[in-house]
Design a protein around this motif. Sequence first.
Motif, short mmCIF file in Angstrom:
data_model
loop_
_atom_site.label_atom_id
_atom_site.label_comp_id
_atom_site.label_asym_id
_atom_site.label_seq_id
_atom_site.Cartn_x
_atom_site.Cartn_y
_atom_site.Cartn_z
N GLU A 184 16.00 11.15 31.50
CA GLU A 184 15.39 11.68 31.18
C GLU A 184 14.97 12.70 32.15
OE1 GLU A 184 13.38 8.27 28.74
OE2 GLU A 184 12.36 8.44 30.34
N ALA A 185 14.79 13.42 31.90
CA ALA A 185 13.68 14.67 33.65
C ALA A 185 12.77 15.03 33.31
CB ALA A 185 15.25 16.11 33.08
N VAL A 186 12.04 14.71 34.20
CA VAL A 186 10.63 15.41 34.42
C VAL A 186 10.33 16.38 35.69
CG1 VAL A 186 8.62 14.48 35.62
CG2 VAL A 186 10.04 13.26 33.74
N ARG A 187 10.19 17.14 34.69
CA ARG A 187 9.77 18.40 36.29
C ARG A 187 8.35 18.69 37.16
NH1 ARG A 187 11.62 19.67 31.28
NH2 ARG A 187 10.08 20.90 30.63
N GLY A 188 7.84 18.24 37.98
CA GLY A 188 6.62 18.55 38.28
C GLY A 188 6.12 17.61 37.91
N GLY A 189 4.91 18.13 37.52
CA GLY A 189 4.07 16.14 36.70
C GLY A 189 3.84 14.93 37.84
N THR A 190 4.04 14.19 36.90
CA THR A 190 3.63 12.34 38.02
C THR A 190 4.99 12.03 38.91
OG1 THR A 190 4.29 12.08 35.94
CG2 THR A 190 1.82 11.80 35.92
N GLY A 191 6.22 12.77 38.68
CA GLY A 191 6.98 12.94 39.70
C GLY A 191 6.57 12.78 41.19
N ALA A 192 6.05 13.42 41.50
CA ALA A 192 4.90 13.18 43.13
C ALA A 192 4.45 12.00 43.11
CB ALA A 192 4.56 14.09 42.98
N LEU A 193 4.48 10.41 42.45
CA LEU A 193 3.77 9.62 42.55
C LEU A 193 4.86 8.84 42.35
CD1 LEU A 193 0.29 9.71 40.59
CD2 LEU A 193 0.71 10.52 43.15
N ARG A 244 6.73 10.63 23.79
CA ARG A 244 6.43 11.72 24.78
C ARG A 244 4.93 12.52 23.89
NH1 ARG A 244 11.74 15.95 23.78
NH2 ARG A 244 11.35 17.95 25.64
N GLN A 245 5.09 12.56 22.67
CA GLN A 245 3.87 13.43 22.29
C GLN A 245 2.61 13.30 23.99
OE1 GLN A 245 4.46 16.13 20.44
NE2 GLN A 245 2.48 16.67 19.70
N SER A 246 2.55 12.02 23.77
CA SER A 246 1.11 11.68 24.59
C SER A 246 1.66 11.94 26.03
CB SER A 246 1.04 10.34 24.21
OG SER A 246 0.00 10.63 22.63
N ALA A 247 2.57 12.31 26.79
CA ALA A 247 2.53 12.60 28.05
C ALA A 247 2.46 14.11 28.01
CB ALA A 247 4.35 12.94 28.47
N ALA A 248 1.24 13.52 29.07
CA ALA A 248 1.36 15.04 30.46
C ALA A 248 1.27 15.54 31.06
CB ALA A 248 -1.04 14.51 30.06
N PHE A 249 2.98 16.22 30.79
CA PHE A 249 3.19 16.33 31.76
C PHE A 249 5.00 16.83 31.05
CE2 PHE A 249 4.05 12.15 32.15
CZ PHE A 249 5.33 11.60 31.77
N GLY A 254 15.16 3.89 36.42
CA GLY A 254 13.96 3.97 36.65
C GLY A 254 13.66 3.79 38.73
N VAL A 255 14.95 3.47 38.85
CA VAL A 255 14.78 3.37 40.49
C VAL A 255 15.73 4.76 41.38
CG1 VAL A 255 16.77 1.87 40.42
CG2 VAL A 255 15.04 1.62 42.55
N ILE A 283 8.55 7.50 26.49
CA ILE A 283 9.80 8.14 27.90
C ILE A 283 9.21 7.13 28.89
CG2 ILE A 283 9.40 10.39 29.48
CD1 ILE A 283 10.85 11.01 27.01
N VAL A 284 10.34 6.49 29.39
CA VAL A 284 9.69 5.33 30.83
C VAL A 284 9.71 7.09 32.36
CG1 VAL A 284 10.11 3.67 29.44
CG2 VAL A 284 11.92 5.42 30.88
N THR A 285 10.08 7.89 32.60
CA THR A 285 10.10 7.93 33.39
C THR A 285 9.22 9.47 33.54
OG1 THR A 285 12.83 8.81 33.21
CG2 THR A 285 12.07 10.00 35.10
N GLY A 286 8.47 8.97 34.95
CA GLY A 286 7.59 9.67 35.27
C GLY A 286 5.88 8.45 34.95
N THR A 287 6.35 7.93 34.93
CA THR A 287 4.85 6.42 34.21
C THR A 287 5.00 5.57 35.42
OG1 THR A 287 6.52 5.45 32.56
CG2 THR A 287 5.89 7.40 31.63
N ALA A 288 4.33 4.74 35.65
CA ALA A 288 4.45 3.17 36.47
C ALA A 288 4.87 2.55 36.08
CB ALA A 288 2.73 3.03 36.24
N GLY A 289 6.01 2.70 34.76
CA GLY A 289 6.92 1.72 34.32
C GLY A 289 6.59 1.09 32.87
N GLY A 290 5.71 1.26 31.77
CA GLY A 290 5.58 0.90 30.46
C GLY A 290 5.93 1.75 29.78
N GLY A 291 6.18 3.26 29.71
CA GLY A 291 6.89 3.71 28.95
C GLY A 291 5.04 5.15 27.76
#
Length: 788
Positions: free
Chosen positions: A144-153, A50-55, A116-117, A39-47
């Motif tokens: 890819e769809a991120v709800r809440g989480g790291t999207g605010a950054l 999904r199982q490790s994503a905290a969002f 990603g932009v 997953i690349v959305t909601g990250t700083a760019g490196g991906g």
Amino acid sequence: MLNRTRLLASAALFALPTAVYAQEAPQTDYTAPAEDEIIVTGTAGGGINRQSAAFAITNITADAIAKAAPNSTADLFKVIPGVSAESSGGQNGANIFVRGYPSGGDAEFVTLTTQGVPFFSPPTLSFLENTQLIRVDETIARVEAVRGGTGALFGNGQPGLTVNFVQKEGGSEFEGLVKASIADYGDVRGDLVLSGPLGDNTTFLVGGYYSTGHGIRNPGFSPEKGGQITANVRHDLDKGSILVFARYLNDHGQWLLPIPVIRDGDKVRQFGNIDPGTGALAGRETRLSLLPDGSRADLADGRGAKLINLGTNFDYEIGDGLQVRYRASYLNGNADTTGLVPASTAQSASDYAASLGGTIGSLTYVNGGGAVAGTQQVIRAGTWIVRKQIEDFTNDLNLEWKSGNNKFTVGAYFSDFSSNDQWNLGNIRLLTAENNARVLDLVLADGRVVTNRGFTQGSFFNVNAAYDGREYAFYAVDEYQITPELRFDAGIRYQNYKATGTLENNNFGVDVDGNANTLYDSNTAVLNGTFNTISYKKGAWSWTAGLNYDFTSSLGAYVRYNRGNTNPFFDNLRDGIRVSPRVDNYEGGIKLRTDLVSLYATLFHTNFKGLVTTVIGNGGPQASIGGARSTGVELEGQIRPIDNFAIAFSGTWLDAKYRNFFANNGATDLSGNRVQRQPKWQWRVTPSYDIEFGSDSKVSLYSTFAYVGDRFSDTGNTQDLPHYFKIDAGVTFDVNRALTFAVTADNLTDKVGLTEGDPRTIGQTGGEVVNARPILGRSFRFSAAYKF
């Protein structure tokens, strides 16, 4: 508009990566098993796996997109838990709501990105939600769809929903796809994709579609027309890569609006000859019009966009553990709207005349002049025109440093965007309340002239405005693998937003000809040649922190807090509303993935402050302001009990209510009311079964059972929308590796379900004729695709 200096800067920034670039993540094999999902959305760019994503994130693969068979871009979002997507407005004009975030419509808390932009930084403007600016076609690899989480950054700092469209790319061999489809109501579409190598380290992809037709709600002409072309080139470097992409969209469709229906408790019945699933007020008589101010309108222009979008992704390893990433997008074009908007409910012509304090003197058709009986059911509807010329330049540069178990990223974001608007709202005509309505002229018995060429009123609200916005943001994120099982991440973002604008003032209530007996021009809004300016500037901090713990390789859990902010939109500033929404979100989730089942469950609680809900009625925008609180549970996953059989599911329970929320300039307290348009319960279940014939042939059967619960259409909770149950289905036949045939059915049982009431006619009772926007009726689409 961006000035010449900024355009030159944009060109330089796009050119920079070609000198030394990589996509935001390594190129993904989209046929990879679920445990390898990156997953690349909601990250700083490196991906991240999904199982490790905290969002909370949903990954919609190309196969899932095909099974969803979306009627529009927004219609695809119905598979995302926590999201209410109303796509009954047609290809464009959707309303999208997220996790109880209050808004009056459009997609205020939804940001769309490609590679990603963000391609247009404001998530929404009046008459512009960003699904209007992109289409789903065969060039899309996944969403890819991120709800809440790291999207605010990241990106534009969206605390609600961030949706990323990831394009397919070329490979080492030349290949392509040709696809043709036709709907049972006559619309046709063709898709084409070509890709392959341009050298040892360079690949390309080009593709798109073109479609035409009158749509399922046939107005008697063909407003559904246009297409999209997407192309990208990727070049791999020794320590990185560069991806350059371009997209041209020129597509418009009929803006579908509320129609008369009969409400009888939770039952919805057909009014007259207007079928709830296929009917439309618009028709040949209402298509072309010379408006009272002398401008011309064509309903075939509908709602859509004509634009160009250019972008680049760059990734390069500067040194050991040190990597630079750059992402940029430039968009320029028009996003216009023309539609027939109801201004009243249906009633007899005699009752309408009585509401004006008179009786019918003469009632005739404008086209042909024949007499019309006073018992004829009539409705008033206005031709609204909104012209928007939009432009956006966005870029995001970050530097990542890895050392041992720690990864630190610092970045800068800059966006410069503009919108030049010309609106003409109102232009209300008297129509027969029937499918493909006819235009009427009415003169009262006392001599008062109600209509002129059918028009009962000219403009009631005009906009002539030029807006510019600019946002600078800086962010820093640290990710630390404390133990092999425990991962911590935290980040902050500071964003500074500046908006300026110039807008022309209206004179309201003008009697254009000064004759009290000509009612059709006695309450008109006219631009008066004087101007006001708006100026706004504010900075805000956002932050987040999350923990992820893997109990086993198959079972994990996470917790997260984030604070996010959004900026007042141009339209709010125009109306003197300067509040800045703030969102505090708490969430936790469990992630389970085995051979038998995949399950992602999220519990969230969100507090909102400084929210604005605006409805445009007769006389202009009407705002309600305040806060809200929501608590909910989201579920999604898949059960695979036997080979070739799977059951995908998603669902949401939501308790969302207003707090300290006021309407009518603070006079009406709406606290405790349910947040409008969002149900407590909604769910989807999609069983699918594959029947294989040898190594190359396969038949896939699938169906989706979807439930949308009771909602209220308005903030006052006076317009209830009953629950409904909808069934879709499809079958795909892979004749061999090259040839595929498919049939999809939308709303198989022809269910009547309402997605919105009429914001200009509040309040309703059982057995009453009301205006509402139903879901689309039953339809079938047939397609054939050939891969080579």
